[in-house]
Write an enzyme that holds these catalytic residues in place. Structure first.
Site, short mmCIF file in Angstrom:
data_model
loop_
_atom_site.label_atom_id
_atom_site.label_comp_id
_atom_site.label_asym_id
_atom_site.label_seq_id
_atom_site.Cartn_x
_atom_site.Cartn_y
_atom_site.Cartn_z
N HIS A 86 0.40 4.30 -2.64
CA HIS A 86 0.23 5.64 -2.17
C HIS A 86 1.54 6.66 -2.65
O HIS A 86 1.11 7.82 -2.43
CB HIS A 86 -0.07 5.74 -0.70
CG HIS A 86 -1.58 5.34 -0.44
ND1 HIS A 86 -2.22 6.04 0.59
CD2 HIS A 86 -2.38 4.24 -1.03
CE1 HIS A 86 -3.39 5.17 0.76
NE2 HIS A 86 -3.41 4.44 -0.18
N HIS A 99 -6.24 -5.94 -2.73
CA HIS A 99 -7.27 -6.20 -1.60
C HIS A 99 -7.30 -7.47 -1.29
O HIS A 99 -8.10 -7.83 -0.43
CB HIS A 99 -8.30 -5.16 -1.79
CG HIS A 99 -7.93 -3.65 -1.50
ND1 HIS A 99 -9.11 -2.72 -1.73
CD2 HIS A 99 -6.97 -2.87 -1.25
CE1 HIS A 99 -8.58 -1.55 -1.43
NE2 HIS A 99 -7.33 -1.68 -1.09
N ARG A 139 0.83 -1.30 0.13
CA ARG A 139 -0.16 -0.01 0.13
C ARG A 139 0.93 1.43 0.14
O ARG A 139 0.47 2.32 -0.47
CB ARG A 139 -0.88 -0.07 1.21
CG ARG A 139 -2.03 1.10 1.12
CD ARG A 139 -3.08 0.81 2.03
NE ARG A 139 -4.08 1.78 2.24
CZ ARG A 139 -3.95 2.87 3.15
NH1 ARG A 139 -3.41 2.84 4.32
NH2 ARG A 139 -4.99 3.66 3.36
N ASN A 193 -3.90 9.12 3.92
CA ASN A 193 -2.46 8.43 4.88
C ASN A 193 -2.69 8.28 6.22
O ASN A 193 -2.05 7.43 7.27
CB ASN A 193 -1.48 9.01 4.42
CG ASN A 193 -1.20 9.05 2.93
OD1 ASN A 193 -1.57 7.80 2.25
ND2 ASN A 193 -0.44 9.91 2.10
#
Length: 326
Positions: free
Chosen positions: A72, A199, A68, A100
């Site tokens: 990001h 996911h 992740r 975040n």
């Protein structure tokens, strides 16, 4: 005169040829490649893998957390490790931006990898590359596909708080918004559906799935009730309670995420949007039927995402400490 003019023409042609060669050399050195560290730091991949194996053995969730971080990071200013920079009194980073804040984690693992890599080859390997390689290793260690990571990125000296707030797809996104935010990064709708398969590992906070499990109808009733039991309906109560994004195997990287979507058991609104009577339903179904197709498309998407606006050549720097600029 004629001889002099002809010599000048030759000299001019020679200069143009030399400039072209230099331009081509500049272009090739500015590209990422899998062999970028083959001479300068041949042990980099083993160093990253060793720390990641220990970190995931200690806490299985860490693989999803590192993956992740890479997503990001790449969605803001490209894959430049801008997300890793800490806020200071004179510098605003990306860690406190809405997608975040209180949610991204694993920075201490990146610090440990940086420390191991610096021991092997001081001042050579960027934090941006460490994150790209660690994300790949996370997927592999948890049972997913492997690929050769292109490296040669350099680290940013800046970050973008507003970019983090605006570019990273929120869990409330509909299909059109998801598609548009991925397109802004040069990623297709196909890439988006494949990359959303990340996911299949990891956990989400109640605050990010509360509305979906309480207010929406495109969700299996029993599944919704189960999730409600660990996520109070009132905002501010139990916001940080965690639930697995993949109900069945949250620490194994496979195609169960897509099977959940077909059963209307997507945890986030944005997850279920991928299978909700729209343009991406068929792709989700194809991944349910073939894990190898999902793996192949996921790898293609990860390589493409890793190519988003890297700093190369003399741009940026190689940070000594991933949390601050040199």
């Amino acid at each position: 005169m004629a001889t002099r003019a002809s010599a000048a023409r030759c000299s001019s042609r020679g200069s143009i040829a030399l400039l072209l060669l230099l331009a081509l050399a500049g272009t090739s050195s500015a590209q990422l490649s899998t062999g970028f560290y083959s001479k300068s730091c041949p042990g980099v991949f083993n160093a990253v893998k060793s720390v990641m194996q220990s970190a995931i053995a200690k806490e299985k969730r860490m693989g999803a957390s590192i993956l992740r971080l890479f997503f990001h990071d790449c969605f803001v200013q490209g894959c430049d490790a801008s997300l890793l920079l800490d806020d200071t009194s004179s510098f605003q980073g990306e860690k406190m931006a809405t997608p975040n804040n209180g949610s991204v984690r694993g920075f201490e693992v990146i610090d440990a990898i940086k420390s191991a890599v610096e021991k092997a080859c001081p001042g050579v390997v960027s934090c941006a590359d460490i994150l790209a390689v660690a994300a790949r290793d996370s997927v592999v260690i948890l049972g997913g596909p492997s690929w050769d990571v292109k490296v040669g990125r350099r680290d940013s000296t800046s970050a973008s708080f507003s970019g983090a707030n605006n570019n990273i797809p929120p869990p409330t996104s509909g299909l059109a918004n998801l598609t548009s935010l991925f397109a802004a990064q040069g990623l297709s709708q196909k890439d988006m559906v494949a990359l959303s398969g990340a996911h299949t590992i990891g956990l989400a906070r109640c605050t990010n799935f509360r509305a979906h499990v309480y207010n929406e109808t495109n969700i299996d009733g029993t599944f919704a009730k189960t999730k409600q039991s660990g996520c109070p309906s009132t905002s501010g109560s139990g916001d940080n309670n965690l639930a697995p994004l993949d109900l069945q195997t949250p620490t194994v990287f496979e195609n169960n995420y897509y099977k959940n979507l077909v059963s209307k058991k997507g945890l986030l609104h944005s997850d279920q949007e991928l299978f909700n009577g729209g343009a991406t339903d068929a792709q989700v179904q194809s991944y349910v039927g073939s894990q190898s197709t999902f793996f192949q498309d996921f790898v293609a998407g990860m390589i493409k995402m890793g190519d988003i606006m890297p700093l190369t050549g003399s741009s940026g720097q190689i940070r000594k400490n991933c949390r601050r600029v040199n």
